[in-house]
Design an enzyme around this catalytic site. Structure first.
Site, mmCIF file in Angstrom:
data_model
loop_
_atom_site.group_PDB
_atom_site.id
_atom_site.type_symbol
_atom_site.label_atom_id
_atom_site.label_comp_id
_atom_site.label_asym_id
_atom_site.label_seq_id
_atom_site.Cartn_x
_atom_site.Cartn_y
_atom_site.Cartn_z
ATOM 1 N N GLU A 57 0.585 -1.337 0.039
ATOM 2 C CA GLU A 57 -0.093 -0.491 -0.229
ATOM 3 C C GLU A 57 0.573 1.085 -0.321
ATOM 4 O O GLU A 57 0.858 1.762 -1.073
ATOM 5 C CB GLU A 57 -1.071 0.045 1.260
ATOM 6 C CG GLU A 57 -1.832 -0.924 1.716
ATOM 7 C CD GLU A 57 -1.093 -2.475 2.471
ATOM 8 O OE1 GLU A 57 -1.793 -3.130 2.958
ATOM 9 O OE2 GLU A 57 0.082 -2.571 1.762
ATOM 10 N N CYS A 89 -0.051 1.237 7.425
ATOM 11 C CA CYS A 89 -0.700 1.954 6.129
ATOM 12 C C CYS A 89 -2.217 2.123 6.030
ATOM 13 O O CYS A 89 -2.286 3.195 5.059
ATOM 14 C CB CYS A 89 -1.051 0.126 5.344
ATOM 15 S SG CYS A 89 0.796 -0.355 4.961
ATOM 16 N N SER A 173 18.203 -43.028 -9.221
ATOM 17 C CA SER A 173 17.603 -42.655 -8.933
ATOM 18 C C SER A 173 16.937 -41.181 -9.825
ATOM 19 O O SER A 173 16.418 -40.261 -10.003
ATOM 20 C CB SER A 173 16.983 -41.952 -7.500
ATOM 21 O OG SER A 173 18.174 -40.946 -7.554
ATOM 22 N N ARG A 189 12.145 -24.069 -3.628
ATOM 23 C CA ARG A 189 12.523 -23.891 -2.846
ATOM 24 C C ARG A 189 13.192 -22.092 -2.627
ATOM 25 O O ARG A 189 13.510 -21.982 -1.615
ATOM 26 C CB ARG A 189 14.320 -24.595 -3.361
ATOM 27 C CG ARG A 189 14.401 -26.158 -2.755
ATOM 28 C CD ARG A 189 15.688 -26.791 -3.653
ATOM 29 N NE ARG A 189 15.710 -27.486 -3.795
ATOM 30 C CZ ARG A 189 16.557 -28.425 -3.850
ATOM 31 N NH1 ARG A 189 17.481 -28.221 -4.049
ATOM 32 N NH2 ARG A 189 16.968 -30.056 -4.025
ATOM 33 N N THR A 201 18.644 -39.723 3.010
ATOM 34 C CA THR A 201 18.134 -39.018 1.087
ATOM 35 C C THR A 201 20.091 -38.523 1.558
ATOM 36 O O THR A 201 20.587 -38.437 0.359
ATOM 37 C CB THR A 201 17.772 -37.623 1.512
ATOM 38 O OG1 THR A 201 16.185 -38.625 1.815
ATOM 39 C CG2 THR A 201 17.161 -37.211 0.539
ATOM 40 N N LEU A 209 21.236 -29.315 -1.688
ATOM 41 C CA LEU A 209 19.805 -28.845 -1.469
ATOM 42 C C LEU A 209 20.137 -26.868 -1.422
ATOM 43 O O LEU A 209 19.178 -26.093 -0.615
ATOM 44 C CB LEU A 209 20.065 -29.405 0.289
ATOM 45 C CG LEU A 209 20.223 -30.638 0.808
ATOM 46 C CD1 LEU A 209 19.473 -31.045 2.294
ATOM 47 C CD2 LEU A 209 18.409 -31.173 -0.158
ATOM 48 N N ARG A 212 18.871 -23.054 -7.268
ATOM 49 C CA ARG A 212 19.460 -22.854 -8.867
ATOM 50 C C ARG A 212 18.515 -22.440 -9.463
ATOM 51 O O ARG A 212 18.948 -23.105 -10.653
ATOM 52 C CB ARG A 212 20.481 -24.188 -8.824
ATOM 53 C CG ARG A 212 20.809 -24.949 -7.957
ATOM 54 C CD ARG A 212 22.254 -25.668 -7.541
ATOM 55 N NE ARG A 212 21.964 -26.975 -8.053
ATOM 56 C CZ ARG A 212 21.292 -28.249 -7.002
ATOM 57 N NH1 ARG A 212 21.516 -27.705 -5.706
ATOM 58 N NH2 ARG A 212 20.509 -28.905 -7.037
ATOM 59 N N GLY A 308 13.642 -38.383 3.529
ATOM 60 C CA GLY A 308 13.044 -39.230 2.640
ATOM 61 C C GLY A 308 11.961 -40.599 2.985
ATOM 62 O O GLY A 308 11.561 -39.899 4.104
ATOM 63 N N LEU A 311 11.247 -40.165 7.552
ATOM 64 C CA LEU A 311 10.984 -39.073 7.429
ATOM 65 C C LEU A 311 9.731 -38.601 6.733
ATOM 66 O O LEU A 311 9.365 -37.580 7.768
ATOM 67 C CB LEU A 311 12.162 -37.394 7.298
ATOM 68 C CG LEU A 311 11.776 -36.302 7.452
ATOM 69 C CD1 LEU A 311 11.830 -36.191 9.254
ATOM 70 C CD2 LEU A 311 12.900 -35.345 6.801
#
Length: 380
Positions: A57, A89, A173, A189, A201, A209, A212, A308, A311
């Site tokens: 605003e 605001c 994988s 991400r 994992t 992790l 990018r 993985g 978890l």
């Protein structure tokens, strides 16, 4: 039926589009867009671009200057009426002479919750609420949970084959999903405050992790590895670029009594990482709820859990996920011993399983992204 006209909808759509420009830059603040209109022309517009920066605003009003007088403001979230990192605001809107304010959704913050609307109306401004409410609330689903509960918004994410496998029985994988799907993962991400994986994992895939995505350079979430017995290799990629990407290793308090593991913890800290010592459950694992609660206390409003299976299994059985995002690849892997995305005991009866609704899908090359939400009674 409602009383909104086509142009009202168009201007609010524009405000929602503007709000997305703050993607991942405002956490734990909300995404907000604002448009000022007079005589069917857009006078000025703005969005909340960064944490601590001017609100949407205020940006629009500053751009409009004196032209703001007599305008209608379309804003995706109720304007604030309290002092925080910036002035209220509502005061700026009143001072600028805005005659009408159309708000998509109310702010659930305890300091707000309709108080901004009340203040504007007391100043003689016409205020209407609810245009594109569902879209606005979904846009700020992270903010809306965190500001009310103090707990991060938890997203369970994985990629799998058509038959529900995340790798072959040999562990191969890369890659099950398309390049476009993996590109979209980096966009996700950029949005969240933290990304979490289990030690399994890390050992299987050795992921970096980081984000990018070219549109969000340097916009890396905090990396969190759940490693109950501190088995992390010091050569793991998650311990790279720590100066750019804060990294937390969540382990058990029992580690403090083990000299070998404490030496590993010391070396992780020497590299710039942080080791969190948390209570241990009866099964010898880190108490995930204590970890999630602590992350919220640190101001991390959202966590993208990428695996993985152990978890994911723990979090799903405890009904921790607020949202599921699954990428489906165009291949069939097969194999009794090929891993699946979710482990653990699983539910004994279908009636106890996590039921999902509001499912949406979108193609990313040869892959499909599916988004779904658990019914409210399933959520913790």
């Amino acid at each position: 039926m409602d009383n909104w006209i086509k142009k009202d909808r168009q201007y609010m759509d524009r405000a929602l589009d503007l709000a997305w420009k703050g993607w991942g830059k405002t956490n734990p603040n909300p995404l907000v867009g604002a448009v000022l209109v007079k005589n069917d022309d857009i006078v000025a517009q703005g969005y909340h671009g960064r944490l601590g920066g001017p609100h949407a605003e205020a940006v629009a009003l500053e751009k409009a200057g004196r032209e703001a007088s007599g305008t209608t403001m379309y804003v995706t979230l109720e304007p604030c009426c309290h002092y925080g990192k910036t002035p209220p605001c509502t005061d700026k809107i009143i001072e600028a002479g805005v005659k009408r304010v159309v708000i998509a959704s109310l702010d659930p913050h305890e300091k707000m919750a309709g108080k901004g609307v009340k203040k504007l109306r007391q100043a003689g401004i016409k205020v209407e609420v609810g245009l594109k409410k569902a879209e606005a609330e979904k846009q700020n689903e992270i903010f809306r949970k965190y500001i009310v509960t103090g707990l991060p918004y938890m997203i369970g994410k994985w990629g799998m084959s058509l038959d529900g496998k995340i790798a072959t029985h040999t562990g191969d994988s890369r890659w099950i999903t398309s390049e476009k799907a993996r590109f979209d993962t980096h966009r996700l991400r950029a949005r969240v405050a933290a990304i979490m994986v289990g030690i399994g994992t890390v050992k299987a895939d050795d992921p970096l992790l980081t984000c990018r995505h070219p549109n969000y350079p340097g916009q890396h979430p905090v990396r969190i590895v759940v490693d109950s017995h501190l088995r992390l290799s010091l050569q793991s990629k998650v311990l790279e670029k720590i100066s750019e990407t804060p990294t937390i290793i969540a382990t058990s308090e029992e580690i403090k009594h083990k000299s070998k593991e404490m030496e590993i913890a010391k070396q992780i800290e020497n590299l710039g990482g942080e080791v969190l010592y948390l209570p241990q459950t009866s099964t010898g694992k880190v108490d995930i709820f204590e970890l999630v609660k602590l992350l919220g206390q640190r101001g991390l409003d959202s966590v993208l859990v990428e695996g993985g299976e152990t978890l994911h299994g723990s979090l799903i059985e405890a009904n921790y996920y607020d949202k599921y995002i699954v990428y489906l690849g165009n291949l069939v892997i097969g194999g009794t011993n090929s891993p699946t995305p979710v482990g653990g005991k699983g539910f004994q009866a279908l009636k106890d399983s996590v039921m999902l609704n509001n499912m949406e899908y979108e193609y990313f090359g040869d892959s499909i992204r599916i988004e779904a939400y658990p019914f409210l009674e399933n959520q913790r």
